[in-house]
Enzyme design. Structure first.
Site, PDB file in Angstrom:
ATOM      1  CG  ASN A 132      57.795 -14.279   9.808  1.00 22.38           C
ATOM      2  OD1 ASN A 132      57.306 -13.372   9.144  1.00 22.38           O
ATOM      3  ND2 ASN A 132      57.428 -15.543   9.625  1.00 22.38           N
ATOM      4  CG  ASP A 150      52.924 -18.239   2.439  1.00 27.08           C
ATOM      5  OD1 ASP A 150      54.155 -18.340   2.606  1.00 27.08           O
ATOM      6  OD2 ASP A 150      52.106 -19.052   2.921  1.00 27.08           O
TER       7      ASP A 150
HETATM    8  C1  FPP Z   1      56.629 -15.701   3.118  1.00 25.32           C
HETATM    9  O1  FPP Z   1      57.317 -16.596   2.284  1.00 25.32           O
HETATM   10  C2  FPP Z   1      57.240 -14.392   3.070  1.00 25.32           C
HETATM   11  C3  FPP Z   1      57.806 -13.766   4.138  1.00 25.32           C
HETATM   12  C4  FPP Z   1      57.881 -14.355   5.473  1.00 25.32           C
HETATM   13  C5  FPP Z   1      58.409 -12.442   4.031  1.00 25.32           C
HETATM   14  C6  FPP Z   1      57.833 -11.475   3.050  1.00 25.32           C
HETATM   15  C7  FPP Z   1      58.937 -10.631   2.572  1.00 25.32           C
HETATM   16  C8  FPP Z   1      59.081 -10.134   1.336  1.00 25.32           C
HETATM   17  C9  FPP Z   1      58.058 -10.259   0.294  1.00 25.32           C
HETATM   18  C10 FPP Z   1      60.325  -9.410   0.925  1.00 25.32           C
HETATM   19  C11 FPP Z   1      60.636  -8.142   1.608  1.00 25.32           C
HETATM   20  C12 FPP Z   1      59.469  -7.266   1.924  1.00 25.32           C
HETATM   21  C13 FPP Z   1      59.432  -5.912   1.741  1.00 25.32           C
HETATM   22  C14 FPP Z   1      58.254  -5.117   2.210  1.00 25.32           C
HETATM   23  C15 FPP Z   1      60.517  -5.202   1.052  1.00 25.32           C
HETATM   24  P1  FPP Z   1      57.923 -17.918   2.943  1.00 25.32           P
HETATM   25  O2  FPP Z   1      59.366 -17.665   3.172  1.00 25.32           O
HETATM   26  O3  FPP Z   1      57.157 -18.290   4.164  1.00 25.32           O
HETATM   27  O4  FPP Z   1      57.690 -18.924   1.787  1.00 25.32           O
HETATM   28  P2  FPP Z   1      57.477 -20.512   1.924  1.00 25.32           P
HETATM   29  O5  FPP Z   1      56.221 -20.709   2.724  1.00 25.32           O
HETATM   30  O6  FPP Z   1      57.348 -20.946   0.506  1.00 25.32           O
HETATM   31  O7  FPP Z   1      58.712 -21.053   2.605  1.00 25.32           O
END
Ligand code: FPP
Length: 250
Positions: free
Chosen positions: A78, A30
């Site tokens: 998501n 996250d």
């Molecule tokens: C949460 O950060 C992250 C995600 C919803 C996606 C995770 C994806 C990756 C790490 C990249 C691609 C993955 C792979 C396996 C190649 P957020 O967007 O919710 O962050 P925030 O809460 O700060 O907005």
């Protein structure tokens, strides 16, 4: 103040001791968005940096000798995000497979998916299927990626399977045990979850591995996912090694 016992334990644990090594570590990655925002970058830049962190952390996990790593890459919730962000995340997934699959396969690592990745666009779903098939015979560690995954949905699917067997008379309700329920889940056959890490300071499970986390140690860190690296993983694993796990006993 450090209690004497904790200090003594710390002294005894300069690096990760074998007995304290978790077999199965799951991570809620996250903070990509906040990482990007802090740099006045678009959210996709945070996800790109997040994918880079995935590469580094997987190498570190392999170096530490962790048997199984499960990553929460895309939750069933998501889909509520803007179409553009979903498309960016799908693109990063495809890029990850293109750039990392050889290394994963050559490292004897088996890729498994939990959730239903067939909800993604057909080309991405096909690439995931092919990656899973290519690595299926590998016998080293396991990389589990949660795609379009939700723990409550996973439990509902598993319970429906058992209910159908009860309805057709092939299963006695008295035979439904925690082990039998666990065997219906997407994670069937994986080592028990030892350590669940969530980055970015949030302290909730967000519908991730609710059943599997029954006896997992929870580790929350303020570090945003793109900044999580080998040192951060080692710190989490060291913290796990210092925990006393009692499983309800004394
Ligand atoms: C949460 O950060 C992250 C995600 C919803 C996606 C995770 C994806 C990756 C790490 C990249 C691609 C993955 C792979 C396996 C190649 P957020 O967007 O919710 O962050 P925030 O809460 O700060 O907005």
């Amino acid at each position: 103040m450090i209690f004497p016992r904790a200090r003594a334990q710390r002294k005894a644990l300069p690096s990760v001791p074998d007995h304290g090594l978790p077999r199965h570590v799951a991570i809620i990655m996250d903070g990509n968005g906040r990482w990007a925002k802090a740099r006045r970058l678009p959210r996709v830049a945070g996800h790109r940096a997040g994918a880079e962190a995935v590469r580094k952390v997987l190498r570190a996990a392999n170096k530490l000798g962790i048997e199984c790593v499960t990553l929460y890459a895309f939750s069933s919730e998501n889909w509520k995000r803007p179409e553009e962000e979903i498309s960016d995340l799908t693109g990063l997934m495809k890029q990850f497979i293109r750039s990392e699959l050889d290394e994963i396969h050559n490292g004897n690592i088996r890729l498994r998916i939990i959730g239903d990745h067939h909800a993604f666009e057909p080309e991405a779903a096909k690439m995931v299927d092919e990656a899973v098939a290519r690595t299926a015979g590998n016998t080293g560690s396991t990389l589990v990626v949660a795609l379009n995954y939700g723990s409550q949905d996973e439990l509902a699917r598993g319970i429906r399977k058992l209910a159908a067997q009860v309805a057709d008379g092939s299963l006695d309700p008295a035979a439904i045990t925690p082990d039998l329920i666990g065997a219906q889940l997407d994670t069937a056959g994986l080592p028990p979850l030892d350590l669940l890490i969530r980055t970015s300071g949030e302290q909730r499970l967000s519908n991730f591995l609710l059943w599997q986390a029954a006896y997992a140690e929870l580790y929350f860190t303020e570090t945003l996912w793109p900044d999580f690296d080998e040192a951060a993983l080692t710190e989490a694993v060291n913290c796990f090694a210092r925990r006393e796990r009692r499983y309800g006993g004394l």
